[in-house]
Write an enzyme that holds these catalytic residues in place. Sequence first.
Site, PDB file in Angstrom:
ATOM      1  N   SER A 100      59.463  48.647  30.927  1.00  0.00           N
ATOM      2  CA  SER A 100      59.816  48.293  32.244  1.00  0.00           C
ATOM      3  C   SER A 100      58.934  47.101  32.742  1.00  0.00           C
ATOM      4  O   SER A 100      57.730  47.392  32.430  1.00  0.00           O
ATOM      5  CB  SER A 100      59.453  49.715  33.348  1.00  0.00           C
ATOM      6  OG  SER A 100      59.577  49.278  34.605  1.00  0.00           O
ATOM      7  N   ARG A 102      53.685  55.600  40.994  1.00  0.00           N
ATOM      8  CA  ARG A 102      52.484  55.260  40.729  1.00  0.00           C
ATOM      9  C   ARG A 102      51.591  56.395  40.944  1.00  0.00           C
ATOM     10  O   ARG A 102      51.292  56.733  42.187  1.00  0.00           O
ATOM     11  CB  ARG A 102      51.978  54.251  41.581  1.00  0.00           C
ATOM     12  CG  ARG A 102      52.938  52.816  41.392  1.00  0.00           C
ATOM     13  CD  ARG A 102      52.377  51.797  42.561  1.00  0.00           C
ATOM     14  NE  ARG A 102      52.807  50.391  41.889  1.00  0.00           N
ATOM     15  CZ  ARG A 102      53.533  49.768  42.649  1.00  0.00           C
ATOM     16  NH1 ARG A 102      54.451  50.269  43.514  1.00  0.00           N
ATOM     17  NH2 ARG A 102      54.114  48.263  42.281  1.00  0.00           N
ATOM     18  N   HIS A 153      69.450  30.266  73.428  1.00  0.00           N
ATOM     19  CA  HIS A 153      68.494  30.146  71.986  1.00  0.00           C
ATOM     20  C   HIS A 153      67.987  31.411  71.341  1.00  0.00           C
ATOM     21  O   HIS A 153      67.976  31.779  70.331  1.00  0.00           O
ATOM     22  CB  HIS A 153      67.267  29.005  72.311  1.00  0.00           C
ATOM     23  CG  HIS A 153      66.448  28.990  71.395  1.00  0.00           C
ATOM     24  ND1 HIS A 153      65.252  29.686  71.001  1.00  0.00           N
ATOM     25  CD2 HIS A 153      66.531  27.999  70.128  1.00  0.00           C
ATOM     26  CE1 HIS A 153      64.658  29.276  69.915  1.00  0.00           C
ATOM     27  NE2 HIS A 153      65.597  28.206  69.394  1.00  0.00           N
ATOM     28  N   CYS A 210      60.170  47.163  37.529  1.00  0.00           N
ATOM     29  CA  CYS A 210      59.655  47.783  38.492  1.00  0.00           C
ATOM     30  C   CYS A 210      58.628  47.087  39.288  1.00  0.00           C
ATOM     31  O   CYS A 210      57.942  47.691  40.125  1.00  0.00           O
ATOM     32  CB  CYS A 210      58.901  49.246  38.054  1.00  0.00           C
ATOM     33  SG  CYS A 210      57.583  48.918  36.936  1.00  0.00           S
ATOM     34  N   ARG A 269      74.633  13.587  66.370  1.00  0.00           N
ATOM     35  CA  ARG A 269      74.004  14.950  66.152  1.00  0.00           C
ATOM     36  C   ARG A 269      73.886  15.094  64.960  1.00  0.00           C
ATOM     37  O   ARG A 269      74.313  14.411  63.801  1.00  0.00           O
ATOM     38  CB  ARG A 269      75.125  15.942  66.685  1.00  0.00           C
ATOM     39  CG  ARG A 269      75.596  16.208  68.062  1.00  0.00           C
ATOM     40  CD  ARG A 269      76.711  16.939  68.213  1.00  0.00           C
ATOM     41  NE  ARG A 269      77.747  16.810  68.958  1.00  0.00           N
ATOM     42  CZ  ARG A 269      77.773  17.548  70.338  1.00  0.00           C
ATOM     43  NH1 ARG A 269      76.929  18.398  70.373  1.00  0.00           N
ATOM     44  NH2 ARG A 269      78.675  17.262  71.188  1.00  0.00           N
ATOM     45  N   ARG A 277      82.474  26.545  62.610  1.00  0.00           N
ATOM     46  CA  ARG A 277      81.503  26.908  61.358  1.00  0.00           C
ATOM     47  C   ARG A 277      81.741  28.436  61.152  1.00  0.00           C
ATOM     48  O   ARG A 277      81.833  29.193  62.039  1.00  0.00           O
ATOM     49  CB  ARG A 277      80.098  26.597  61.473  1.00  0.00           C
ATOM     50  CG  ARG A 277      79.538  27.091  62.748  1.00  0.00           C
ATOM     51  CD  ARG A 277      78.011  26.708  62.941  1.00  0.00           C
ATOM     52  NE  ARG A 277      77.635  26.994  64.153  1.00  0.00           N
ATOM     53  CZ  ARG A 277      76.433  26.576  64.767  1.00  0.00           C
ATOM     54  NH1 ARG A 277      75.834  25.504  64.104  1.00  0.00           N
ATOM     55  NH2 ARG A 277      75.848  27.227  65.702  1.00  0.00           N
ATOM     56  N   LYS A 313      78.596  20.539  59.662  1.00  0.00           N
ATOM     57  CA  LYS A 313      79.290  20.058  60.977  1.00  0.00           C
ATOM     58  C   LYS A 313      80.210  19.004  60.522  1.00  0.00           C
ATOM     59  O   LYS A 313      81.467  19.123  60.778  1.00  0.00           O
ATOM     60  CB  LYS A 313      78.328  19.613  61.831  1.00  0.00           C
ATOM     61  CG  LYS A 313      79.092  19.150  63.205  1.00  0.00           C
ATOM     62  CD  LYS A 313      77.839  18.603  64.185  1.00  0.00           C
ATOM     63  CE  LYS A 313      77.028  19.415  65.237  1.00  0.00           C
ATOM     64  NZ  LYS A 313      77.727  20.096  66.256  1.00  0.00           N
ATOM     65  N   TYR A 369      68.334  48.544  34.450  1.00  0.00           N
ATOM     66  CA  TYR A 369      68.308  48.803  35.838  1.00  0.00           C
ATOM     67  C   TYR A 369      67.301  48.128  36.663  1.00  0.00           C
ATOM     68  O   TYR A 369      66.359  47.407  36.001  1.00  0.00           O
ATOM     69  CB  TYR A 369      67.771  50.386  36.003  1.00  0.00           C
ATOM     70  CG  TYR A 369      66.463  50.696  35.442  1.00  0.00           C
ATOM     71  CD1 TYR A 369      65.299  50.834  36.455  1.00  0.00           C
ATOM     72  CD2 TYR A 369      66.590  51.210  34.270  1.00  0.00           C
ATOM     73  CE1 TYR A 369      64.224  50.899  35.758  1.00  0.00           C
ATOM     74  CE2 TYR A 369      65.110  51.292  33.713  1.00  0.00           C
ATOM     75  CZ  TYR A 369      63.975  51.408  34.656  1.00  0.00           C
ATOM     76  OH  TYR A 369      62.765  51.807  34.118  1.00  0.00           O
ATOM     77  N   MET A 402      67.133  20.325  65.041  1.00  0.00           N
ATOM     78  CA  MET A 402      67.035  19.107  64.881  1.00  0.00           C
ATOM     79  C   MET A 402      67.671  18.421  66.367  1.00  0.00           C
ATOM     80  O   MET A 402      67.939  18.976  67.162  1.00  0.00           O
ATOM     81  CB  MET A 402      67.692  18.497  63.738  1.00  0.00           C
ATOM     82  CG  MET A 402      66.988  18.972  62.496  1.00  0.00           C
ATOM     83  SD  MET A 402      67.722  18.482  61.080  1.00  0.00           S
ATOM     84  CE  MET A 402      69.191  19.332  61.194  1.00  0.00           C
TER      85      MET A 402
HETATM   86  C1  PEP Z   1      53.509  45.442  38.307  1.00  0.00           C
HETATM   87  O1  PEP Z   1      52.722  45.096  38.015  1.00  0.00           O
HETATM   88  O2  PEP Z   1      54.653  44.881  38.581  1.00  0.00           O
HETATM   89  C2  PEP Z   1      53.760  46.978  38.729  1.00  0.00           C
HETATM   90  C3  PEP Z   1      54.619  47.539  39.323  1.00  0.00           C
HETATM   91  O3  PEP Z   1      52.744  47.518  38.763  1.00  0.00           O
HETATM   92  P1  PEP Z   1      51.481  47.322  39.800  1.00  0.00           P
HETATM   93  O4  PEP Z   1      52.164  46.594  41.147  1.00  0.00           O
HETATM   94  O5  PEP Z   1      51.327  48.908  40.255  1.00  0.00           O
HETATM   95  O6  PEP Z   1      50.405  46.664  39.501  1.00  0.00           O
END
Ligand code: PEP
Length: 890
Positions: free
Chosen positions: A776, A574, A468, A843, A96, A352, A26, A863, A107
């Site tokens: 991974s 999995r 609100h 992953c 304010r 803003r 602000k 990736y 606030m």
């Molecule tokens: C991990 O451990 O990050 C994973 C992808 O395997 P899981 O969550 O199946 O243990």
Amino acid sequence: MTQWVYAFGGGSAEGDTSMKNLLGGKGANLAEMASLGLPVPPGFTMTTEVCTTYYKNGEQYPDDLDPQVEAGLAHIEKLTDKVFGDAENPLLVSVRSGARASMPGMMDTVLNLGLNDETVEGLAKLSGDRRFAFDSYRRFITMYADVVLGVHHHTFEDILETFKDNRGYMLDTELNAEDWETLVGRFKDAAKRELGYDFPQDPRVQLQGAIDAVFGSWMNDRAVVYRRLNDIPAAWGTAVNVQAMVFGNMGETSATGVAFTRDPSTGENTYYGEFLINAQGEDVVAGIRTPQTLTKVARENMGDEAPSMEEAMPDVYAQLAETFVSLEAHYRDMQDIEFTVERGKLWMLQTRTGKRTARAALKIAVDMAAAGQISQDEALMRVDALSLDQLLHPTLSPDAPRDIIASGLPASPGAAIGEVVFTSDEAEALKKAGHKVILVRTETSPEDIHGMHAAEAIVTARGGMTSHAAVVARGMGKPCVSGAGTIRIDLAAQEFSVMGRVVKKGETVTVDGATGHVFAGEVEMIQPELSGDFAKIMAWADEARTLGIRTNAETPLDVQTAKDFGAEGIGLCRTEHMFFEESRLGNFREMILATDKDGREAALAKILPVQTDDFAAIFRIMAKDGQSLPCTIRLLDPPLHEFLPHEEADIQTVADTLGVSARELMSRARELAETNPMLGHRGCRLGISYPEIYEMQARAIFEAQKQVASESGVTPIAEIMIPLVSSAKELEILKAAIDRIAQDVGALDYSVGTMIELPRAALRAGDIAEHAAFFSFGTNDLTQTTFGLSRDDAGRFLPDYVRAGIIEKDPFVTLDQDGVGDLISIAVERGTAVNKDLKLGICGEHGGDPASIRFCHNAGLKYVSCSPYRVPIARLAAAQAAIASKIAAH
Ligand code: PEP
Ligand code: MG
């Protein structure tokens, strides 16, 4: 000397918009508007450093602050030609809060400060309006007593209501000057009764009290909750803005309002806002009176009777519209503006960057890029990646039958189904118990934040599009219907009624925030249409990003959803999840409960064809139309206890299949039970103990691959992944077994890699990489094992750690870059030193978290892989990471 106070007004300012961290949003924007020559009431900003210093020093202000505040006051006095506390010519100010990130309503604010028994007379004379002066004074007493002195505003509202009842008044506007004067006397008496001392008359005492309260409100409960929900660090602090009052309540030529330069719900390029004649700012936000529209078109669309501002105050409206254009051009983004009109003169109180729905964010970004106002990269940076989630969820099916109960304003889009509840505490409790709830309130206040957060959607009986409920719901991305005026809530009876129709607590309703309707029961939903602006932003994101995006999925439905969302492969299948289904669980239990190899092999023989079919189904989706996307299939990694039968009936069934007694089975289950299953006989350890399990899975993968290749002419890309590896030797042994099966089956192309999810694996990445085609990062387990923090139990006490400032965010949600991130960097470096072709990905859940994706980009991963609904978020976040590092490199 530290500069604690920055002045603005009169066509110039000491600060500017780049000083948001110091002056708060602000303060920085008020300074910028003042410098642009816009009509801003003069004032000064006490910096966020005052706040942080105050808290660092045990709630003590810096010594040299007072003289700077005095100088700030003198600056306002000079520009307004009024004197603070002067009986004849009094200056009144507002106080304010204003943090770096906007925290609407969290606030405290005090308006009309400087009024007392003497200055109110001065104000009456000066304005020639005694009624206005005493109305302002009673507003001040109410607000100051509530915010600064802790006397609840109901105390004063009750007095006012009784007074009106006694006189037979319906509306506040019916009270005359004398009435307000009488009420001021009663308000002061009430304050004294509650406080045990007189309501403070000295304006300087009032000012100090208000400043204390606003800095103090940085640590109030609702601000703390809001910060936690919005990832705002407590260390940022808030600024305090002290500014000359301008009055929207000086009669029919005065008004107050809020506006957006574009529609914050849809992103449409039309002015959008509300105003109230003869009112002060808090009246609009509180939703007590129903505001009028800004433009004639909006009034016609809504079928409103009351004139729009464009019609009621054409000259001021024209000036306001001009200001919209110049502010948008200056800031190059949609602005959210507060203004006041005092006797025909326009004053700007705030600008803003406007909060917007995800849909609006996309439209505004695409429109502004198309108009050449911003670049394609800037457009990508403008959209909050996480907010895309709002667009990926279902809306009401247009043809579904529906039974409308109530309607109000379409305050925040999206549709949701849930049970009706009437209080925020209840909403929170039921949500915890696994229910989906719709919070129905007369109106919401900042005390309802936790309930709104818990609810699927919010419905209010009162309040406009900027009430609100509406503002907060839009920020949270929750559907909201506000101002459903026909709803009457009976809290005692735990029900609401609409024109005689009663809905009880716990009944299911469907809310459509896009149309403002509430329906009885469940209305069928449909999947969202992901074309138009969404598709455009996604295409731009794909151009900009360098990270690949894969998905964590194992069912054909999830795999297809992810592919439709743009996944370029499977990063984690999995395989143990393929057995959660009731029809498969039996064989799986038989396998893990078997006491010898023969027993296991008998069970595995039953599982093999099922697994082969499962893998074939996935390969069919991912290898299609001449294109083959990689599929990383992880061999079994079950925490075994999750699969053991617990119910008596289940135990008996499994025992019967295995041809053993329930007693024997129980004792086998006891043998398998582990003290610490997360660190137990999981992952590749299972493959080491029972090689036949992984051999069966490898066989299923290779057979499925051959099957799909011969059907479609496209060879699926099979990447076999070994979980929970901690040493090269484990991988070496298991890879050799897989290679043997491959030979046996006559497998097509495949590769074998590993997850890196234990600190030892990260540290020994060099040895491991000798046997791995890819790494991974399983950051769920890597986080668990790096911190030594159980992923199943941490939720119970992590909030304490966040509150205590030991960690900033839950490390299972956002990657701990310092610790876990360090291990990833080590593994990348050591792994690629040995195997330069090593494919690197992630992953763990972090693969769908924008901040973590940024880290992955910088760490050189190829990736990220995340759950299907996160894929679009990851695409955009990956583009933003690439753009950010491009900017940083310049
Ligand atoms: C991990 O451990 O990050 C994973 C992808 O395997 P899981 O969550 O199946 O243990
Ligand atoms: Mg894991």
